[in-house]
Design a protein around this motif. Structure first.
Motif, PDB file in Angstrom:
ATOM      1  N   ARG A  68      -9.761  27.033  -6.327  1.00 38.68           N
ATOM      2  CA  ARG A  68     -11.024  27.088  -6.839  1.00 38.68           C
ATOM      3  C   ARG A  68     -12.252  26.659  -5.864  1.00 38.68           C
ATOM      4  NH1 ARG A  68     -12.741  26.190 -12.967  1.00 38.68           N
ATOM      5  NH2 ARG A  68     -10.816  27.358 -13.557  1.00 38.68           N
ATOM      6  N   ASN A  87     -19.367  21.385  -7.903  1.00 40.62           N
ATOM      7  CA  ASN A  87     -19.396  22.006  -8.933  1.00 40.62           C
ATOM      8  C   ASN A  87     -17.833  22.843  -9.524  1.00 40.62           C
ATOM      9  OD1 ASN A  87     -22.188  21.581  -9.689  1.00 40.62           O
ATOM     10  ND2 ASN A  87     -22.974  23.266  -8.487  1.00 40.62           N
ATOM     11  N   ARG A  90     -15.726  19.904 -10.626  1.00 36.24           N
ATOM     12  CA  ARG A  90     -16.119  19.595 -12.013  1.00 36.24           C
ATOM     13  C   ARG A  90     -15.669  20.677 -12.919  1.00 36.24           C
ATOM     14  NH1 ARG A  90     -21.897  19.388 -14.222  1.00 36.24           N
ATOM     15  NH2 ARG A  90     -21.826  18.193 -16.484  1.00 36.24           N
ATOM     16  N   ALA A  91     -15.901  21.985 -12.531  1.00 35.65           N
ATOM     17  CA  ALA A  91     -15.478  23.094 -13.623  1.00 35.65           C
ATOM     18  C   ALA A  91     -14.172  23.023 -13.971  1.00 35.65           C
ATOM     19  CB  ALA A  91     -15.942  24.266 -12.866  1.00 35.65           C
ATOM     20  N   TYR A  92     -13.316  22.818 -12.461  1.00 37.16           N
ATOM     21  CA  TYR A  92     -11.912  22.786 -13.092  1.00 37.16           C
ATOM     22  C   TYR A  92     -11.342  21.601 -14.056  1.00 37.16           C
ATOM     23  CZ  TYR A  92      -6.725  22.907 -12.439  1.00 37.16           C
ATOM     24  OH  TYR A  92      -5.333  23.168 -12.672  1.00 37.16           O
ATOM     25  N   HIS A  94     -13.278  20.428 -16.329  1.00 37.45           N
ATOM     26  CA  HIS A  94     -13.630  20.794 -17.618  1.00 37.45           C
ATOM     27  C   HIS A  94     -12.632  21.916 -18.247  1.00 37.45           C
ATOM     28  CE1 HIS A  94     -18.364  19.915 -17.262  1.00 37.45           C
ATOM     29  NE2 HIS A  94     -17.397  18.862 -17.327  1.00 37.45           N
ATOM     30  N   ASP A  95     -12.168  22.981 -17.565  1.00 38.10           N
ATOM     31  CA  ASP A  95     -11.437  23.950 -17.748  1.00 38.10           C
ATOM     32  C   ASP A  95     -10.003  23.435 -17.978  1.00 38.10           C
ATOM     33  OD1 ASP A  95     -13.728  25.392 -17.542  1.00 38.10           O
ATOM     34  OD2 ASP A  95     -13.019  26.623 -15.694  1.00 38.10           O
TER      35      ASP A  95
END
Length: 197
Positions: A68, A87, A90-92, A94-95
């Motif tokens: 990612r 970003n 952080r997205a990983y 969160h997901d």
């Protein structure tokens, strides 16, 4: 005899999905077996123990997170790369909160599995590569890698734990943190190892 269709990869993915749903601490061999519709004993033909399973989840997550980040930072440099990297990181988190947790906990991982998994090694290469535009020399480069990791992990961990109760929007704080990180990297102190403070 191993159950038809059951593989180490399938067991690992089931454990990873469960970790994201209920937290890594709640992943047990029994819970994974129930998820797959098999008896606990069937899992042991594919993973040696709960620790082995958690190590495999950590390696899977490291690979996924690295892919990612690599996709997000491709062709970028400087602050643009830093923001894309942060970003994606952080997205990983969160997901995939359970998988992310697995990547942050020191554990004994089968050396053969670790050697075959490109994620952890590639993550280090990506981080150092992302920082190349800041023209840092050692030991500052390693210190900068540690600062980036500490900042991102600290932020996403506090966020996941509900640690940001202030009325200020978290997104605004995130943007400010990345601005400050970029400024710190651009103006890195030049003191060399062994110099007095």
């Amino acid at each position: 005899m191993a159950r038809a269709g059951l593989t180490a990869e399938r067991v690992t993915l089931a454990g990873a999905e469960l970790a994201d749903e209920v937290g890594l601490d709640h992943v047990t061999m029994s819970a994974v077996a129930r998820r797959l519709g098999v008896k606990d004993a069937s899992l042991y033909a594919h993973v040696r123990s709960l620790e082995d399973l958690r190590g495999r989840i950590a390696l899977l997550a490291a690979d996924e997170k690295t892919i990612r980040i690599a996709e997000a930072t491709a062709g970028r440099a400087g602050k643009d790369a830093l923001v894309a990297y942060a970003n994606a990181y952080r997205a990983y988190a969160h997901d995939h909160p359970g998988r992310y947790t697995a990547t942050q906990i020191p554990m004994r991982i089968d050396p053969e599995l670790a050697a075959e998994a490109p994620g952890p090694r590639r993550a280090v290469e990506l981080t150092y590569g992302m920082l190349r535009a800041y023209a840092l020399d050692e030991p500052g480069l390693t210190d900068a890698v540690r600062l980036v990791r500490s900042t991102l992990h600290g932020f996403v961990s506090l966020e996941a734990a509900g640690g940001f109760a202030h009325a200020r929007p978290v997104e605004d704080s995130w943007t400010s943190c990345l601005d400050a990180l970029h400024t710190s990297l651009k103006h890195w102190p030049t003191r060399r190892e062994g110099d007095p403070s």
